[in-house]
Motif scaffolding. Structure first.
Motif, short mmCIF file in Angstrom:
data_model
loop_
_atom_site.label_atom_id
_atom_site.label_comp_id
_atom_site.label_asym_id
_atom_site.label_seq_id
_atom_site.Cartn_x
_atom_site.Cartn_y
_atom_site.Cartn_z
N PHE A 471 0.81 -1.22 0.00
CA PHE A 471 0.00 0.00 0.00
C PHE A 471 0.85 1.27 0.00
CE2 PHE A 471 -2.27 -3.30 2.47
CZ PHE A 471 -3.27 -3.58 1.55
N ASP A 472 2.07 1.19 -0.52
CA ASP A 472 2.99 2.32 -0.66
C ASP A 472 3.46 2.92 0.66
OD1 ASP A 472 2.93 2.23 -3.44
OD2 ASP A 472 1.21 3.59 -3.57
N SER A 473 2.90 2.48 1.79
CA SER A 473 3.26 3.11 3.06
C SER A 473 3.96 2.15 4.02
CB SER A 473 2.02 3.68 3.75
OG SER A 473 1.10 2.64 4.05
N LEU A 488 13.52 -6.13 8.47
CA LEU A 488 13.50 -4.68 8.64
C LEU A 488 12.22 -4.16 7.99
CD1 LEU A 488 16.33 -2.11 8.41
CD2 LEU A 488 14.21 -1.67 7.18
N ASN A 489 11.36 -3.55 8.80
CA ASN A 489 10.10 -2.99 8.32
C ASN A 489 10.06 -1.50 8.61
OD1 ASN A 489 9.04 -5.56 7.56
ND2 ASN A 489 8.56 -5.96 9.72
N ILE A 490 9.54 -0.75 7.65
CA ILE A 490 9.35 0.69 7.83
C ILE A 490 7.87 0.98 7.61
CG2 ILE A 490 9.93 3.00 7.01
CD1 ILE A 490 12.61 1.91 6.09
N ASN A 491 7.22 1.50 8.64
CA ASN A 491 5.81 1.85 8.58
C ASN A 491 5.69 3.37 8.60
OD1 ASN A 491 3.07 2.19 8.84
ND2 ASN A 491 2.82 0.63 10.44
N ASN A 492 5.18 3.94 7.51
CA ASN A 492 5.04 5.40 7.44
C ASN A 492 3.61 5.83 7.73
OD1 ASN A 492 6.56 7.73 7.20
ND2 ASN A 492 5.99 8.06 5.06
N PRO A 496 3.10 7.77 1.83
CA PRO A 496 3.96 6.98 0.94
C PRO A 496 5.41 6.92 1.43
CG PRO A 496 2.57 8.47 -0.32
CD PRO A 496 2.41 8.86 1.11
N ILE A 497 6.00 5.74 1.34
CA ILE A 497 7.43 5.59 1.60
C ILE A 497 8.19 6.25 0.45
CG2 ILE A 497 9.32 3.94 1.78
CD1 ILE A 497 7.68 3.72 4.21
N ILE A 498 9.18 7.07 0.78
CA ILE A 498 10.00 7.75 -0.23
C ILE A 498 11.47 7.59 0.14
CG2 ILE A 498 8.21 9.45 -0.80
CD1 ILE A 498 9.72 11.47 0.96
N VAL A 499 12.36 8.04 -0.74
CA VAL A 499 13.78 8.10 -0.41
C VAL A 499 13.96 9.09 0.74
CG1 VAL A 499 16.06 8.79 -1.23
CG2 VAL A 499 14.54 7.46 -2.73
N ILE A 531 16.94 5.10 3.26
CA ILE A 531 16.57 4.60 1.94
C ILE A 531 17.18 5.55 0.91
CG2 ILE A 531 14.70 4.03 0.35
CD1 ILE A 531 12.88 3.63 2.73
N SER A 532 18.09 5.03 0.09
CA SER A 532 18.75 5.87 -0.91
C SER A 532 18.30 5.55 -2.33
CB SER A 532 20.27 5.73 -0.81
OG SER A 532 20.65 4.37 -0.82
N LEU A 533 17.63 4.40 -2.51
CA LEU A 533 17.09 4.04 -3.82
C LEU A 533 15.83 3.22 -3.60
CD1 LEU A 533 17.54 4.07 -6.92
CD2 LEU A 533 18.75 1.90 -6.66
N LEU A 534 14.75 3.61 -4.28
CA LEU A 534 13.47 2.92 -4.14
C LEU A 534 12.91 2.69 -5.54
CD1 LEU A 534 11.47 1.86 -2.01
CD2 LEU A 534 10.33 4.09 -2.10
N GLY A 535 13.28 1.54 -6.12
CA GLY A 535 12.91 1.26 -7.50
C GLY A 535 11.50 0.75 -7.65
N GLU A 536 11.08 0.62 -8.90
CA GLU A 536 9.79 0.01 -9.22
C GLU A 536 9.94 -1.51 -9.12
OE1 GLU A 536 7.12 1.80 -9.70
OE2 GLU A 536 8.19 3.73 -9.67
N LEU A 537 8.85 -2.24 -9.40
CA LEU A 537 8.91 -3.70 -9.37
C LEU A 537 10.03 -4.20 -10.28
CD1 LEU A 537 5.14 -4.76 -9.49
CD2 LEU A 537 6.69 -4.87 -7.55
#
Length: 570
Positions: A471-473, A488-492, A496-499, A531-537
């Motif tokens: 869900f992008d977050s 490692l989990n990041i819950n925003n 949306p999770i971003i760099v 997070i320094s890079l967040l690519g697509e699928l």
């Protein structure tokens, strides 16, 4: 001109070079388009090596002189390249741009002919030639020719040696060039040719319009001695229109230069905290002898020859002028003997606010063993190269300067020079003043990995990772086998999770291996994740993390840092 010494003694001239020393060299060999040249043969002293696929070579402990080192490069299809340097204590980095062995014209023995380049450079040949063994040559002659213009920023990398010479009296001089001409002759079977004894050729070297006001009516000619590694005075050229025209009796690189008495100057560039600043361009300008420049090494030092008894302007700028304006400008000198000075560059200088960034880490193979002979390259976020340096028993440290308003994302790529293994290009986030990226591994057959270290212990490397976004977050990175796991989990929380950089309460980290086990669900942990890079699928996610955890079994606090390079699965 003064009288010529008919028998200059090169052994006497080498007394200018100082004592024997050992130094480390890290260099790159490229073509005119800055593409790497693979498998070029590099010679320095009694050591020889080959460039790797990136055009990089490594020579450790080269036996050279205190004031002179000479690197030679050969590759089929190119004329010989070289670089002479005043070596420093740190890593000596050189860049050599080879010129193609392109035939620009063909003539024949017994025929007088002039071969021209499109810019007006030319060589007028009388038609008499000899082979390398001194015997006469008869047949067709292919002419290879390159003009080097001092206003071209690539000339420094293309020219042989450095602007350092023995004059006609065998005295040490530095040179201010007005242009160079390289001419090589090949026979019909590719054999090297030269002018026959008693035969001469007339060379024409065009001048850029910006140089005409300072160009003297006559100027000494100098040829490059490929054996010795420096220029030697022989003859003179006359200014005719916007060209220098002179007569030569053999072929090599020929150079139109004004000589100057010289001393060696070493400059150490530091910031306000005393940190050595590497890979900054230092320009030395003399009113009478023009400008020359070099780049500071990992110790913040650059050394070279400067004209003696001249007031010099020193300018320090960021690599490729990434900040507007210069970081430092001031005058120094005059100097009458070899000297060393320190330059303090303030963090808010000439309108520039900039930061010193130091990047450290450990470079290993797939099994976690430290790489002992390799290098790490540092790039901007847009892949623009910033710096590169050796690894020292797996450890590396790179220092760069960046504008305070520039992106805080950088990239690394590491190369195992011996085993021909490399990492992917990995993205990270600067965490000033020192960014510890943890361990990175060279595994050509591996697409993704996690590496981490607890305290100052060994590097642990994990493969077969799962990672993606819900869900992008909510970002999840997960590894599990029978003996260990890491999550490692990041819950925003709906955003949306971003760099970006995330920490408690957004980061939930837990892991277990044969030595340590954290509490589950992020309890008793305090981890920061960049997070320094967040690519697509199907593209990469890059994260570096660090922090502390309480061991579940011993209740002892430990530090942990690591790197995640994983393909996004969902």
């Amino acid at each position: 001109m003064s009288d010529t010494n008919p028998n200059p003694n090169p052994e006497v001239f080498t007394e200018n070079f100082g004592n024997d020393i050992n130094r480390d060299f890290l260099g790159e060999v490229v073509d005119k388009n800055n593409n790497p040249i693979h498998n070029a043969t590099v010679t320095l002293g009694d050591q020889t090596t080959l460039t790797d696929a990136n055009g990089i070579f490594i020579i450790r402990g080269a036996n050279i002189y205190e004031r002179f080192g000479y690197v030679k490069v050969e590759k089929a299809g190119y004329i010989h390249g070289s670089r002479s340097v005043v070596p420093t204590n740190g890593t000596n980095k050189v860049k050599i741009m080879l010129l193609e062995e392109t035939i620009v014209g063909t003539t024949a023995s017994g025929t007088s002919e002039t071969i021209n380049l499109s810019n007006g450079a030319s060589v007028a040949l009388e038609g008499e030639y000899i082979k390398e063994d001194g015997s006469a040559y008869s047949g067709s002659v292919n002419v290879i020719m390159h003009h080097l213009d001092p206003t071209d920023e690539n000339m420094r990398d293309q020219m042989p040696g450095m602007l350092y010479a023995a004059n006609a009296q065998n005295e040490e001089r530095m040179l201010q060039t007005f242009g160079m001409l390289a001419v090589e002759l090949r026979g019909s079977n590719g054999e090297d040719l030269n002018l026959a004894t008693g035969s001469t050729a007339e060379i024409t070297v065009p001048l850029d319009a910006t140089l005409l006001d300072t160009a003297p009516a006559t100027i000494p000619l100098w040829y490059f001695d490929e054996v010795s590694g420096y220029w030697k005075e022989e003859g003179e050229a006359t200014l005719v229109g916007n060209n220098y025209v002179g007569t030569v009796s053999h072929f090599s690189f020929w150079n139109c230069d004004i000589p100057a008495e010289a001393v060696m100057l070493c400059i150490n560039v530091i910031d306000e905290e005393g940190n050595a600043l590497s890979n900054l361009r230092v320009i030395i300008t003399s009113e009478n002898y023009g400008s020359r420049y070099g780049y500071t090494n990992t110790d913040g030092q650059v050394c070279g020859l400067v004209p003696s008894n001249e007031t010099l302007t020193v300018t320090v700028s960021q690599y490729n002028d990434l900040c507007t304006g210069n970081l430092y400008t001031n005058t120094t000198g005059p100097f009458t003997s070899d000297s060393e000075i320190d330059i303090l560059v303030e963090s808010n200088s000439n309108g520039n606010e900039w930061l010193t960034e130091t990047v450290t880490g450990i470079f290993t193979d797939c099994d976690g063993n430290a790489i002992t002979d390799g290098y790490v390259k540092l790039f901007k976020e847009n892949d623009y190269p910033l710096d590169y340096d050796f690894v020292d028993n797996g450890n590396f440290e790179l220092t760069t300067v960046r504008c305070s308003n520039s992106s805080n994302i950088f990239k690394l790529k590491a190369e195992d020079y011996v085993n021909i293994q490399e990492t992917d290009t990995l993205s990270f986030t600067y965490t000033p003043p020192i960014t510890d990226v943890g361990s990175i591994a060279a595994c050509n057959a591996v697409d993704e990995f996690i590496t981490y270290q607890v305290d100052d212990g060994g590097t642990v490397t994990l493969f077969n990772i799962q990672g993606g976004l819900d869900f992008d977050s909510f970002l999840s990175i997960y590894y599990n086998d029978n003996n260990s796991f890491l999550s490692l989990n990041i819950n925003n929380y709906g955003e949306p999770i971003i760099v970006n950089t995330y920490s408690d309460p957004n980061v939930f980290f837990s892991f277990r291996d044969e030595n340590y086990a954290s509490y589950p669900d992020g309890i008793n942990t305090n981890i920061e994740a960049n997070i320094s890079l967040l690519g697509e699928l199907g593209e990469y996610i890059d994260i570096n993390f660090n922090g502390i955890f309480i061991d579940f079994n011993t209740n002892i606090e430990h530090s942990i840092s690591g790197t995640i390079h994983v393909i996004r699965d969902y």
